[in-house]
Scaffold this motif. Structure first.
Motif, mmCIF file in Angstrom:
data_model
loop_
_atom_site.group_PDB
_atom_site.id
_atom_site.type_symbol
_atom_site.label_atom_id
_atom_site.label_comp_id
_atom_site.label_asym_id
_atom_site.label_seq_id
_atom_site.Cartn_x
_atom_site.Cartn_y
_atom_site.Cartn_z
ATOM 1 N N ARG A 30 0.835 -1.214 0.000
ATOM 2 C CA ARG A 30 0.000 0.000 0.000
ATOM 3 C C ARG A 30 0.864 1.257 0.000
ATOM 4 O O ARG A 30 0.492 2.272 -0.598
ATOM 5 C CB ARG A 30 -0.952 -0.023 1.198
ATOM 6 N N ALA A 31 2.019 1.210 0.651
ATOM 7 C CA ALA A 31 2.955 2.340 0.578
ATOM 8 C C ALA A 31 3.448 2.523 -0.852
ATOM 9 O O ALA A 31 3.596 3.660 -1.331
ATOM 10 C CB ALA A 31 4.125 2.112 1.532
ATOM 11 N N HIS A 32 3.692 1.415 -1.533
ATOM 12 C CA HIS A 32 4.086 1.472 -2.955
ATOM 13 C C HIS A 32 2.961 2.098 -3.785
ATOM 14 O O HIS A 32 3.202 2.933 -4.674
ATOM 15 C CB HIS A 32 4.405 0.053 -3.437
ATOM 16 N N GLN A 33 1.716 1.699 -3.494
ATOM 17 C CA GLN A 33 0.561 2.285 -4.188
ATOM 18 C C GLN A 33 0.463 3.783 -3.917
ATOM 19 O O GLN A 33 0.111 4.566 -4.817
ATOM 20 C CB GLN A 33 -0.722 1.585 -3.745
ATOM 21 N N MET A 34 0.763 4.182 -2.689
ATOM 22 C CA MET A 34 0.757 5.605 -2.344
ATOM 23 C C MET A 34 1.752 6.358 -3.221
ATOM 24 O O MET A 34 1.430 7.415 -3.786
ATOM 25 C CB MET A 34 1.095 5.774 -0.870
ATOM 26 N N THR A 37 0.481 6.585 -6.756
ATOM 27 C CA THR A 37 -0.633 7.531 -6.848
ATOM 28 C C THR A 37 -0.120 8.962 -6.870
ATOM 29 O O THR A 37 -0.605 9.803 -7.646
ATOM 30 C CB THR A 37 -1.600 7.311 -5.670
ATOM 31 N N PHE A 38 0.876 9.258 -6.042
ATOM 32 C CA PHE A 38 1.523 10.574 -6.080
ATOM 33 C C PHE A 38 2.119 10.825 -7.466
ATOM 34 O O PHE A 38 1.948 11.904 -8.044
ATOM 35 C CB PHE A 38 2.651 10.647 -5.044
ATOM 36 N N LEU A 39 2.835 9.845 -7.981
ATOM 37 C CA LEU A 39 3.498 10.004 -9.281
ATOM 38 C C LEU A 39 2.481 10.321 -10.373
ATOM 39 O O LEU A 39 2.685 11.233 -11.180
ATOM 40 C CB LEU A 39 4.278 8.738 -9.637
ATOM 41 N N VAL A 143 -8.151 9.624 -1.833
ATOM 42 C CA VAL A 143 -7.887 9.804 -0.404
ATOM 43 C C VAL A 143 -6.923 8.727 0.085
ATOM 44 O O VAL A 143 -7.191 7.528 -0.062
ATOM 45 C CB VAL A 143 -9.183 9.758 0.427
ATOM 46 N N ILE A 144 -5.819 9.180 0.657
ATOM 47 C CA ILE A 144 -4.859 8.288 1.300
ATOM 48 C C ILE A 144 -4.895 8.588 2.790
ATOM 49 O O ILE A 144 -4.676 9.720 3.209
ATOM 50 C CB ILE A 144 -3.440 8.498 0.737
ATOM 51 N N CYS A 184 8.398 10.239 -0.662
ATOM 52 C CA CYS A 184 9.001 11.444 -1.255
ATOM 53 C C CYS A 184 10.246 11.094 -2.054
ATOM 54 O O CYS A 184 10.472 11.649 -3.141
ATOM 55 C CB CYS A 184 9.355 12.446 -0.156
ATOM 56 N N GLU A 185 11.044 10.187 -1.553
ATOM 57 C CA GLU A 185 12.258 9.787 -2.277
ATOM 58 C C GLU A 185 11.924 9.088 -3.588
ATOM 59 O O GLU A 185 12.535 9.367 -4.629
ATOM 60 C CB GLU A 185 13.121 8.878 -1.393
ATOM 61 N N ILE A 186 10.941 8.190 -3.548
ATOM 62 C CA ILE A 186 10.531 7.499 -4.781
ATOM 63 C C ILE A 186 10.039 8.505 -5.804
ATOM 64 O O ILE A 186 10.419 8.461 -6.979
ATOM 65 C CB ILE A 186 9.435 6.458 -4.476
ATOM 66 N N VAL A 187 9.182 9.415 -5.370
ATOM 67 C CA VAL A 187 8.618 10.419 -6.285
ATOM 68 C C VAL A 187 9.726 11.251 -6.915
ATOM 69 O O VAL A 187 9.756 11.454 -8.137
ATOM 70 C CB VAL A 187 7.607 11.317 -5.533
ATOM 71 N N GLU A 188 10.646 11.732 -6.107
ATOM 72 C CA GLU A 188 11.728 12.567 -6.620
ATOM 73 C C GLU A 188 12.588 11.804 -7.624
ATOM 74 O O GLU A 188 12.916 12.315 -8.697
ATOM 75 C CB GLU A 188 12.571 13.069 -5.454
ATOM 76 N N LYS A 189 12.937 10.572 -7.302
ATOM 77 C CA LYS A 189 13.793 9.777 -8.191
ATOM 78 C C LYS A 189 13.095 9.424 -9.496
ATOM 79 O O LYS A 189 13.723 9.377 -10.553
ATOM 80 C CB LYS A 189 14.243 8.496 -7.479
#
Length: 197
Positions: A30-34, A37-39, A143-144, A184-189
């Motif tokens: 679910r954290a991966h899904q989060m 979803t941000f991306l 909604v997360i 945040c790190e995943i999104v940035e990378k």
């Protein structure tokens, strides 16, 4: 060495909670899904809005800053904001409409289809956060929820639930920040080319 026993006890409690988190593959998924979803939201020109109370408000503001500012390296800003940062708005709406309405009213002004609300409540039962989720639904937002173990009333209201395996508020908040920082790190990378070092 004379170490206060509470220091080691609380560190041990933190380590236990993080270990439990690490072992729950469904929660890590679910954290991966989060993160995904941000991306998707950022790639399509949408925004991520955060809300919470007390320590969760501080965490909401912190994570919004990591996205709108930078995390590990310089790159363009992302549209992320914590909904409590305008104190004039917050106090006026709390006075005129009640504290339960402070986030919902802002979401009705700011939220759009495709945006994300990250609703943070260690109990999962904060009335103003529940009202925010309701308003986000009205706006067709994703909604997360970030809660403690049982998820409270939020458990069945969120598209993605990050329910930390603890009932202890400080440990829950520490793990919210751990998951938030990883996202945040995943999104940035994923969104930006990291400069050569």
């Amino acid at each position: 060495m004379n170490i206060h026993p509470l220091i080691q006890t609380r560190i041990a409690s933190h380590l236990y909670t993080v270990t439990m988190l690490h072992e729950q593959e469904d929660l890590l998924e679910r954290a991966h899904q989060m993160a995904n979803t941000f991306l998707e939201a950022f790639k399509t020109g949408h925004k991520v809005l955060f809300c919470g109370n007390g320590g969760s408000a501080a965490d909401a503001q912190h994570l919004a800053a990591e996205l709108s500012g930078r995390y590990y390296f310089d790159r363009p800003p992302l549209y992320a904001e914590a909904l409590h940062v305008n104190t004039s708005y917050l106090t006026a709406v709390a006075n005129d409409y009640g504290y339960e309405e402070v986030y919902a009213r802002m979401l009705r002004a700011m939220g759009n289809k495709g945006d994300i609300l990250v609703a943070m409540s260690t109990s999962g039962n904060s009335p103003n956060v529940l009202k925010a989720i309701e308003a986000a639904r009205e706006q067709s937002m994703t909604v997360i929820g970030m809660t403690g173990m049982e998820g409270g009333k939020m458990a069945n209201l969120c598209d993605i639930l990050i329910n930390i395996p603890s009932k202890d508020t400080p440990r829950i908040q520490e793990c919210h920040m751990l998951i938030g920082h990883i996202v945040c790190e995943i999104v940035e990378k994923e969104l930006f080319a990291q400069p050569n070092r």
